[in-house]
Design a protein around this motif. Sequence first.
Motif, PDB file in Angstrom:
ATOM      1  N   ILE A 170       0.842  -1.202   0.000  1.00 40.10           N
ATOM      2  CA  ILE A 170       0.000   0.000   0.000  1.00 40.10           C
ATOM      3  C   ILE A 170       0.874   1.248   0.000  1.00 40.10           C
ATOM      4  N   SER A 171       1.919   1.235   0.811  1.00 41.63           N
ATOM      5  CA  SER A 171       2.831   2.374   0.884  1.00 41.63           C
ATOM      6  C   SER A 171       3.481   2.641  -0.463  1.00 41.63           C
ATOM      7  N   ALA A 172       3.936   1.583  -1.132  1.00 40.00           N
ATOM      8  CA  ALA A 172       4.575   1.748  -2.447  1.00 40.00           C
ATOM      9  C   ALA A 172       3.586   2.283  -3.478  1.00 40.00           C
ATOM     10  N   LEU A 173       2.340   1.807  -3.426  1.00 39.62           N
ATOM     11  CA  LEU A 173       1.330   2.308  -4.366  1.00 39.62           C
ATOM     12  C   LEU A 173       1.066   3.787  -4.142  1.00 39.62           C
ATOM     13  N   PHE A 174       0.912   4.198  -2.870  1.00 40.59           N
ATOM     14  CA  PHE A 174       0.734   5.612  -2.552  1.00 40.59           C
ATOM     15  C   PHE A 174       1.912   6.426  -3.077  1.00 40.59           C
ATOM     16  N   MET A 175       3.117   5.924  -2.788  1.00 38.37           N
ATOM     17  CA  MET A 175       4.333   6.673  -3.094  1.00 38.37           C
ATOM     18  C   MET A 175       4.505   6.877  -4.591  1.00 38.37           C
ATOM     19  N   PHE A 176       4.376   5.809  -5.382  1.00 40.37           N
ATOM     20  CA  PHE A 176       4.626   5.933  -6.822  1.00 40.37           C
ATOM     21  C   PHE A 176       3.539   6.760  -7.509  1.00 40.37           C
ATOM     22  N   THR A 177       2.319   6.711  -6.994  1.00 37.17           N
ATOM     23  CA  THR A 177       1.270   7.556  -7.566  1.00 37.17           C
ATOM     24  C   THR A 177       1.567   9.032  -7.306  1.00 37.17           C
ATOM     25  N   CYS A 178       1.929   9.356  -6.068  1.00 40.44           N
ATOM     26  CA  CYS A 178       2.275  10.737  -5.729  1.00 40.44           C
ATOM     27  C   CYS A 178       3.508  11.189  -6.500  1.00 40.44           C
ATOM     28  N   ARG A 179       4.494  10.303  -6.650  1.00 40.10           N
ATOM     29  CA  ARG A 179       5.695  10.636  -7.417  1.00 40.10           C
ATOM     30  C   ARG A 179       5.331  10.976  -8.866  1.00 40.10           C
ATOM     31  N   GLY A 180       4.422  10.215  -9.427  1.00 33.28           N
ATOM     32  CA  GLY A 180       4.013  10.491 -10.804  1.00 33.28           C
ATOM     33  C   GLY A 180       3.333  11.842 -10.935  1.00 33.28           C
ATOM     34  N   ILE A 181       2.488  12.190  -9.957  1.00 37.96           N
ATOM     35  CA  ILE A 181       1.798  13.478 -10.003  1.00 37.96           C
ATOM     36  C   ILE A 181       2.793  14.624  -9.901  1.00 37.96           C
ATOM     37  N   LEU A 182       3.713  14.534  -8.933  1.00 37.94           N
ATOM     38  CA  LEU A 182       4.695  15.603  -8.752  1.00 37.94           C
ATOM     39  C   LEU A 182       5.687  15.657  -9.905  1.00 37.94           C
ATOM     40  N   GLY A 183       6.117  14.476 -10.367  1.00 41.11           N
ATOM     41  CA  GLY A 183       7.077  14.435 -11.464  1.00 41.11           C
ATOM     42  C   GLY A 183       6.534  15.026 -12.743  1.00 41.11           C
ATOM     43  N   TYR A 184       5.246  14.834 -12.996  1.00 40.44           N
ATOM     44  CA  TYR A 184       4.643  15.408 -14.194  1.00 40.44           C
ATOM     45  C   TYR A 184       4.342  16.890 -14.008  1.00 40.44           C
ATOM     46  N   SER A 185       3.991  17.284 -12.775  1.00 42.10           N
ATOM     47  CA  SER A 185       3.628  18.682 -12.527  1.00 42.10           C
ATOM     48  C   SER A 185       4.814  19.616 -12.712  1.00 42.10           C
ATOM     49  N   THR A 186       5.996  19.227 -12.239  1.00 41.45           N
ATOM     50  CA  THR A 186       7.212  20.026 -12.417  1.00 41.45           C
ATOM     51  C   THR A 186       8.274  19.132 -13.034  1.00 41.45           C
ATOM     52  N   GLN A 187       8.498  19.289 -14.321  1.00 42.68           N
ATOM     53  CA  GLN A 187       9.429  18.439 -15.048  1.00 42.68           C
ATOM     54  C   GLN A 187      10.795  19.122 -15.082  1.00 42.68           C
ATOM     55  N   LEU A 188      11.707  18.609 -14.270  1.00 40.78           N
ATOM     56  CA  LEU A 188      13.042  19.181 -14.169  1.00 40.78           C
ATOM     57  C   LEU A 188      13.883  18.819 -15.387  1.00 40.78           C
ATOM     58  N   PRO A 189      14.825  19.685 -15.773  1.00 40.07           N
ATOM     59  CA  PRO A 189      15.706  19.362 -16.902  1.00 40.07           C
ATOM     60  C   PRO A 189      16.674  18.251 -16.544  1.00 40.07           C
ATOM     61  N   LEU A 190      17.008  17.418 -17.537  1.00 42.61           N
ATOM     62  CA  LEU A 190      17.975  16.356 -17.325  1.00 42.61           C
ATOM     63  C   LEU A 190      19.329  16.971 -16.982  1.00 42.61           C
ATOM     64  N   PRO A 191      19.966  16.526 -15.900  1.00 43.40           N
ATOM     65  CA  PRO A 191      21.250  17.116 -15.516  1.00 43.40           C
ATOM     66  C   PRO A 191      22.305  16.967 -16.615  1.00 43.40           C
ATOM     67  N   GLN A 192      23.135  17.977 -16.743  1.00 43.71           N
ATOM     68  CA  GLN A 192      24.231  17.899 -17.697  1.00 43.71           C
ATOM     69  C   GLN A 192      25.213  16.818 -17.262  1.00 43.71           C
ATOM     70  N   GLY A 193      25.695  16.066 -18.231  1.00 45.15           N
ATOM     71  CA  GLY A 193      26.638  14.995 -17.933  1.00 45.15           C
ATOM     72  C   GLY A 193      25.973  13.709 -17.497  1.00 45.15           C
ATOM     73  N   PHE A 194      24.674  13.544 -17.751  1.00 45.35           N
ATOM     74  CA  PHE A 194      23.976  12.319 -17.370  1.00 45.35           C
ATOM     75  C   PHE A 194      24.602  11.113 -18.061  1.00 45.35           C
ATOM     76  N   LEU A 195      24.898  10.071 -17.276  1.00 45.85           N
ATOM     77  CA  LEU A 195      25.518   8.852 -17.789  1.00 45.85           C
ATOM     78  C   LEU A 195      24.509   7.717 -17.719  1.00 45.85           C
ATOM     79  N   GLY A 196      23.779   7.518 -18.789  1.00 50.30           N
ATOM     80  CA  GLY A 196      22.793   6.452 -18.825  1.00 50.30           C
ATOM     81  C   GLY A 196      23.412   5.111 -19.159  1.00 50.30           C
TER      82      GLY A 196
END
Length: 295
Positions: A170-196
């Motif tokens: 239940i905690s993980a479901l709450f967390m990932f749903t809230c993360r999705g809402i916040l992550g979509y609401s403010t989309q931060l730029p990909l950091p320079q030098g990202f090593l995928g």
Amino acid sequence: MASAATATTQLSSPFRRSSKLNNNSNNNNDKALIRDRVMRGKSRYNKDDHVHNGGGGGGGGGEGLCWKRPSFMYWTLEDVVHVAKYHWMPCVFAVGLLFFMAVEYTLQMVPPSSPPFDLGFVATRPLHRVLESWPELNTLLAALNTVFVGMQTTYIVWAWLIEGRPRATISALFMFTCRGILGYSTQLPLPQGFLGSGADFPVGNVSFFLFFSGHVAGSVIASLDMRRMQRWNMAWLFDVLNVLQAIRLLGTRGHYTIDLAVGFGAGYLFDSLAGKYEKNKRRTLSNPHKEALLI
């Protein structure tokens, strides 16, 4: 004359029980006196310094209490020493408040044309240079991190499906749903030098939310559940791996420092909310064995 003298004496002592004021005229005068004292800003309440309206049952209401002086006027040097000795942590936070107020109002803001400043990136520059020059090591660490994410997921699902304890799920479901809402609401730029890396989770260099870190939060949720079950060695292992995971994410520029810090807090927050959800459901379920079904 005697009656007038008695009423005057009782009104001149507003902090004693006025048990003999039984007529409407004296009650009205008493209430007016209380309102006058409150309006003059006497806000310190003392249990020995109050007025009760006559009758005790019906007419007094909340107007029977009178506030006296501001709280700080009662402080002594002994009180200050007591606070500094036994409540040192809020005192440290108070110093931190003053310090960061000075920093905030004197620091020049990062201009829109510049990349965000991140202290975690500054601290992990050597690691970033190593991973940038050694792609194989970056891929290996990404694969190990993916294994760790799989360990988190397996434990959380196991606790629900096998052990019948749904709180972590239940905690993980709450967390990932809230993360999705916040992550979509403010989309931060990909950091320079990202090593995928193709070995990282999510698999490949696909798009992902930066704020906040689901990797870190999921590990905290699993660790807290382990502690509830007194699986101390597993919990400490997860905590150490979580710290190493955070360092790696900073070194690869996969998350900002604020993503990781909020991820730690989010794990505790949503675990607490899931606990309250379970507690509330236990009160309403007629069959407690159905709790594991998330009903």
